[in-house]
Design a protein around this motif. Sequence first.
Motif, PDB file in Angstrom:
ATOM      1  N   GLN A  66       0.833  -1.195   0.000  1.00 43.57           N
ATOM      2  CA  GLN A  66       0.000   0.000   0.000  1.00 43.57           C
ATOM      3  C   GLN A  66       0.871   1.250   0.000  1.00 43.57           C
ATOM      4  O   GLN A  66       1.745   1.404   0.858  1.00 43.57           O
ATOM      5  N   VAL A  67       0.619   2.130  -0.952  1.00 48.47           N
ATOM      6  CA  VAL A  67       1.335   3.398  -1.014  1.00 48.47           C
ATOM      7  C   VAL A  67       0.664   4.369  -0.047  1.00 48.47           C
ATOM      8  O   VAL A  67      -0.547   4.521  -0.054  1.00 48.47           O
ATOM      9  N   LEU A  68       1.467   4.996   0.783  1.00 50.48           N
ATOM     10  CA  LEU A  68       0.982   5.999   1.724  1.00 50.48           C
ATOM     11  C   LEU A  68       1.328   7.373   1.189  1.00 50.48           C
ATOM     12  O   LEU A  68       2.338   7.549   0.512  1.00 50.48           O
ATOM     13  N   ASP A  69       0.513   8.338   1.529  1.00 50.96           N
ATOM     14  CA  ASP A  69       0.766   9.715   1.136  1.00 50.96           C
ATOM     15  C   ASP A  69       0.855  10.528   2.409  1.00 50.96           C
ATOM     16  O   ASP A  69       0.211  10.216   3.400  1.00 50.96           O
ATOM     17  N   ASP A  71      -0.048  13.951   4.190  1.00 53.84           N
ATOM     18  CA  ASP A  71      -0.890  15.133   4.020  1.00 53.84           C
ATOM     19  C   ASP A  71      -0.161  16.371   4.525  1.00 53.84           C
ATOM     20  O   ASP A  71       0.964  16.315   4.992  1.00 53.84           O
ATOM     21  N   ASP A  72      -0.797  17.513   4.443  1.00 60.50           N
ATOM     22  CA  ASP A  72      -0.166  18.780   4.836  1.00 60.50           C
ATOM     23  C   ASP A  72       0.236  18.822   6.307  1.00 60.50           C
ATOM     24  O   ASP A  72       1.138  19.539   6.686  1.00 60.50           O
ATOM     25  N   ALA A  73      -0.440  18.040   7.137  1.00 60.30           N
ATOM     26  CA  ALA A  73      -0.120  18.026   8.563  1.00 60.30           C
ATOM     27  C   ALA A  73       1.032  17.067   8.871  1.00 60.30           C
ATOM     28  O   ALA A  73       1.463  16.963  10.006  1.00 60.30           O
ATOM     29  N   GLY A  74       1.502  16.336   7.842  1.00 56.13           N
ATOM     30  CA  GLY A  74       2.609  15.426   8.057  1.00 56.13           C
ATOM     31  C   GLY A  74       2.205  14.022   8.436  1.00 56.13           C
ATOM     32  O   GLY A  74       3.045  13.171   8.654  1.00 56.13           O
ATOM     33  N   ALA A  75       0.915  13.753   8.518  1.00 55.04           N
ATOM     34  CA  ALA A  75       0.449  12.401   8.873  1.00 55.04           C
ATOM     35  C   ALA A  75       0.358  11.553   7.618  1.00 55.04           C
ATOM     36  O   ALA A  75      -0.007  12.032   6.552  1.00 55.04           O
ATOM     37  N   SER A  76       0.717  10.286   7.755  1.00 57.20           N
ATOM     38  CA  SER A  76       0.622   9.376   6.615  1.00 57.20           C
ATOM     39  C   SER A  76      -0.811   8.898   6.453  1.00 57.20           C
ATOM     40  O   SER A  76      -1.459   8.500   7.414  1.00 57.20           O
ATOM     41  N   THR A  77      -1.276   8.961   5.227  1.00 57.29           N
ATOM     42  CA  THR A  77      -2.613   8.471   4.905  1.00 57.29           C
ATOM     43  C   THR A  77      -2.513   7.623   3.659  1.00 57.29           C
ATOM     44  O   THR A  77      -1.608   7.799   2.839  1.00 57.29           O
ATOM     45  N   ALA A  78      -3.426   6.693   3.490  1.00 57.07           N
ATOM     46  CA  ALA A  78      -3.390   5.816   2.332  1.00 57.07           C
ATOM     47  C   ALA A  78      -3.664   6.617   1.061  1.00 57.07           C
ATOM     48  O   ALA A  78      -4.562   7.447   1.034  1.00 57.07           O
ATOM     49  N   LEU A  79      -2.878   6.367   0.035  1.00 55.90           N
ATOM     50  CA  LEU A  79      -3.097   6.984  -1.268  1.00 55.90           C
ATOM     51  C   LEU A  79      -3.916   6.008  -2.085  1.00 55.90           C
ATOM     52  O   LEU A  79      -3.480   4.910  -2.369  1.00 55.90           O
ATOM     53  N   ARG A  80      -5.105   6.398  -2.416  1.00 57.01           N
ATOM     54  CA  ARG A  80      -5.992   5.541  -3.195  1.00 57.01           C
ATOM     55  C   ARG A  80      -5.863   5.909  -4.668  1.00 57.01           C
ATOM     56  O   ARG A  80      -6.030   7.063  -5.042  1.00 57.01           O
ATOM     57  N   SER A  81      -5.545   4.941  -5.466  1.00 54.99           N
ATOM     58  CA  SER A  81      -5.464   5.189  -6.901  1.00 54.99           C
ATOM     59  C   SER A  81      -6.823   4.975  -7.529  1.00 54.99           C
ATOM     60  O   SER A  81      -7.583   4.116  -7.097  1.00 54.99           O
ATOM     61  N   SER A  82      -7.138   5.774  -8.527  1.00 57.84           N
ATOM     62  CA  SER A  82      -8.435   5.616  -9.188  1.00 57.84           C
ATOM     63  C   SER A  82      -8.333   4.471 -10.190  1.00 57.84           C
ATOM     64  O   SER A  82      -7.349   4.330 -10.883  1.00 57.84           O
ATOM     65  N   ARG A  83      -9.366   3.657 -10.220  1.00 55.45           N
ATOM     66  CA  ARG A  83      -9.387   2.503 -11.116  1.00 55.45           C
ATOM     67  C   ARG A  83     -10.565   2.588 -12.022  1.00 55.45           C
ATOM     68  O   ARG A  83     -11.570   3.060 -11.760  1.00 55.45           O
TER      69      ARG A  83
END
Length: 83
Positions: A66-69, A71-83
Amino acid sequence: MDTLVLQVAGMSCEGCAQRIGTVLRRADGVREVWADHSTGRVQVRVGPEIDDRAVLAERIDAAGFQVLDTDDAGASTALRSSR
């Protein structure tokens, strides 16, 4: 050429890092891949054929990671790819 840096969850060993490298190297436009399982960091040098990191995220997701992204606050969130 650009270098994209991705944070990937689920890489627990060198074999995982090698698997991600193999999967990404098969994509048109990927020139080089460096994956480090200890940090979860993947660096990908890409040519102009890759203009969206979602292409790489989809391949990583299909390989079971799973690729994480970040956010602006520096927390890692899941990057969801569009399918």
